[in-house]
Write an enzyme that holds these catalytic residues in place. Structure first.
Site, mmCIF file in Angstrom:
data_model
loop_
_atom_site.group_PDB
_atom_site.id
_atom_site.type_symbol
_atom_site.label_atom_id
_atom_site.label_comp_id
_atom_site.label_asym_id
_atom_site.label_seq_id
_atom_site.Cartn_x
_atom_site.Cartn_y
_atom_site.Cartn_z
ATOM 1 N N LYS A 46 -45.298 0.012 30.774
ATOM 2 C CA LYS A 46 -45.983 -1.217 30.154
ATOM 3 C C LYS A 46 -45.205 -2.337 30.201
ATOM 4 O O LYS A 46 -43.843 -2.181 29.881
ATOM 5 C CB LYS A 46 -46.577 -0.935 28.942
ATOM 6 N N GLU B 59 -54.229 -7.237 22.541
ATOM 7 C CA GLU B 59 -53.625 -7.329 21.246
ATOM 8 C C GLU B 59 -54.207 -8.280 20.167
ATOM 9 O O GLU B 59 -53.938 -9.401 20.587
ATOM 10 C CB GLU B 59 -52.088 -7.086 20.992
HETATM 11 O O1 KIV Z 1 -44.876 -1.084 21.341
HETATM 12 C C1 KIV Z 1 -46.002 -0.657 20.960
HETATM 13 O O2 KIV Z 1 -46.245 0.373 20.309
HETATM 14 C C2 KIV Z 1 -47.143 -1.331 21.750
HETATM 15 C C3 KIV Z 1 -48.388 -0.808 21.317
HETATM 16 C C4 KIV Z 1 -48.697 -1.353 20.030
HETATM 17 C C5 KIV Z 1 -49.650 -1.272 22.249
HETATM 18 O O3 KIV Z 1 -46.943 -2.101 22.562
#
Ligand code: KIV
Length: 286
Positions: A118, A186
């Site tokens: 991600k 978010e």
């Molecule tokens: O770092 C994280 O835990 C996240 C989530 C809250 C989406 O990016």
């Protein structure tokens, strides 16, 4: 399939095909025991860079390193059987160029066995997302409030309430069109989350973005009541494990001071005379 080749695990195309269907269940995990707890219930387990704040006591996610993500990713991998495992690329490890992003994403994938990474950012990261996706790196995108940009945003405020709604919408469209298999949204208002969810091909995964999204994610320590530094409005606490742990530790301290612990059942007796030491089933000397 992950880099470890487990064939029954949920894949990025499985996640993408869930658009508009039963909401996707996603949680973070940073350790093997927690990964084992969340895996049977989750479509996606994210090793989030929130680990820096939640487990390492950092003031933001900016100090999280690639090495930290790899160490926690390896721990989580040992606890996952079926969920899709995603690892966050930390601040500074992907923004410079698509090549830098590929180099670090490939390292994260090969050293942790995760299936996808991600990264935060919208239109500006679209080229990188396309570059990674075309080279075998499935990408989950993250738009709206992007905590790695906290210093430019100026705080953890709701995003997209005013003129920036259109920018966030364009961000979500850009990352989805670039090939992200899912988009984390978010801290954006419900109406914007609904509009974006209706417009983008990739499933949206909300955190503080309402049930209009295609799925939800929470930081596991937040929903278990283990992380008390602050409590965002969007977190529902499903347990108060922090309070339970504090009470247990206080009981232990009290019983030690009162010589109530260890009690008879926790104490080893002398070996019976002439019988030698007998091993019990648990392998302990009786
Ligand atoms: O770092 C994280 O835990 C996240 C989530 C809250 C989406 O990016």
């Amino acid at each position: 399939m992950s880099a470890f080749g487990d064939t029954k695990a949920i894949t990025p195309p499985d996640i993408r095909s869930r658009k508009g269907g039963t909401p996707l269940v996603c949680l973070t995990a940073y350790t093997t025991p927690v990964a084992r707890l969340v895996d049977p219930h989750c479509d996606v387990v994210l090793v989030g860079d929130s680990v820096g704040m939640v487990l390492h006591g950092l003031p933001s996610t900016l100090g999280v390193t690639l090495e930290m993500m790899i160490t926690h990713g390896q721990a989580v991998r040992r606890g996952i059987k079926q969920a899709l495992m995603v690892v966050d690329l930390p601040f500074g490890s992907y923004e410079e160029s698509p090549e830098q992003a590929f180099r670090n994403a490939a390292r994260v994938m090969s050293e942790t066995g995760c299936t996808a990474v991600k990264l935060e950012g919208g239109e500006t990261m679209a080229e990188t997302i396309g570059f990674l996706a075309a080279r075998g790196v499935p990408v989950m995108a993250h738009v709206g409030l992007t905590p790695q940009a906290i210093n430019t945003i100026g705080g953890y405020r709701v995003q997209g309430r005013g003129g920036d709604a259109e920018r966030i919408r364009r961000d979500a469209i850009a990352v989805s069109e670039a090939g992200a298999f899912a988009v984390v949204l978010e801290k954006v208002p419900e109406a914007l989350a609904r509009r974006i969810t209706g417009e983008v091909a990739a499933p949206t995964i909300g955190i503080g973005a309402s049930a209009a999204c295609d799925g939800q994610i929470l930081v596991v320590d937040d929903m278990l009541g283990l992380f008390g530094d602050f409590r965002p409005k969007f977190v529902k606490r499903y347990a108060e494990l922090g309070e339970a742990a504090a009470a247990a530790i206080a009981s232990y301290a009290h019983e030690v001071k009162e010589r109530q612990f260890p009690a008879a059942e926790h104490v080893f007796a002398d070996a019976p005379k002439h019988a030698g030491t007998q091993a019990t089933k648990s392998g302990e000397a009786a």
